[in-house]
Design a protein around this motif. Sequence first.
Motif, short mmCIF file in Angstrom:
data_model
loop_
_atom_site.label_atom_id
_atom_site.label_comp_id
_atom_site.label_asym_id
_atom_site.label_seq_id
_atom_site.Cartn_x
_atom_site.Cartn_y
_atom_site.Cartn_z
N GLU A 132 35.82 54.11 38.35
CA GLU A 132 36.45 53.08 39.17
C GLU A 132 36.55 51.72 38.49
N LEU A 133 35.88 51.52 37.36
CA LEU A 133 35.97 50.24 36.67
C LEU A 133 37.07 50.21 35.59
N ASN A 134 37.61 51.38 35.22
CA ASN A 134 38.71 51.39 34.26
C ASN A 134 39.98 51.97 34.87
N LEU A 135 40.09 51.72 36.15
CA LEU A 135 41.25 52.14 36.93
C LEU A 135 41.50 51.03 37.95
N HIS A 136 42.73 50.61 38.09
CA HIS A 136 43.05 49.58 39.09
C HIS A 136 44.03 50.18 40.08
N PHE A 137 43.72 50.04 41.37
CA PHE A 137 44.58 50.56 42.44
C PHE A 137 44.85 49.45 43.42
N ASP A 138 46.11 49.07 43.54
CA ASP A 138 46.54 48.05 44.50
C ASP A 138 47.26 48.78 45.63
N GLU A 139 46.53 49.05 46.69
CA GLU A 139 47.07 49.84 47.80
C GLU A 139 48.26 49.16 48.45
N SER A 140 48.26 47.83 48.52
CA SER A 140 49.36 47.13 49.18
C SER A 140 50.68 47.33 48.45
N LYS A 141 50.62 47.51 47.14
CA LYS A 141 51.84 47.74 46.34
C LYS A 141 52.00 49.20 45.93
N GLY A 142 50.96 49.99 46.13
CA GLY A 142 50.99 51.38 45.69
C GLY A 142 50.93 51.49 44.18
N ALA A 143 50.42 50.46 43.51
CA ALA A 143 50.39 50.43 42.05
C ALA A 143 49.05 50.91 41.51
N VAL A 144 49.11 51.70 40.46
CA VAL A 144 47.92 52.19 39.79
C VAL A 144 48.03 51.84 38.31
N THR A 145 46.95 51.30 37.75
CA THR A 145 46.91 50.96 36.33
C THR A 145 45.70 51.65 35.71
#
Length: 72
Positions: free
Chosen positions: A47-60
């Motif tokens: 979970e520290l080398n993954l970014h999830f922005d639920e409001s935008k549905g974006a995953v990095t």
Amino acid sequence: FYCSLVFAGSGHNLPPADTERLAITNPLIATGIVLFDSWICNTDRHELNLHFDESKGAVTLIDHGIALFGGA
């Protein structure tokens, strides 16, 4: 050669990703991440080398030199 980028504009680390929420709201992306990491032999996804922005549905995905047999 390696480089490091800070993805948070404020210079602070990104908060841990809610991976359970990612799997619930977008199971295709979550499955794709597992398959991709398996393909490139990345054993260090968390979970520290993954970014999830639920409001935008974006995953990095944030990766490093351990992937592609870069580890010991």
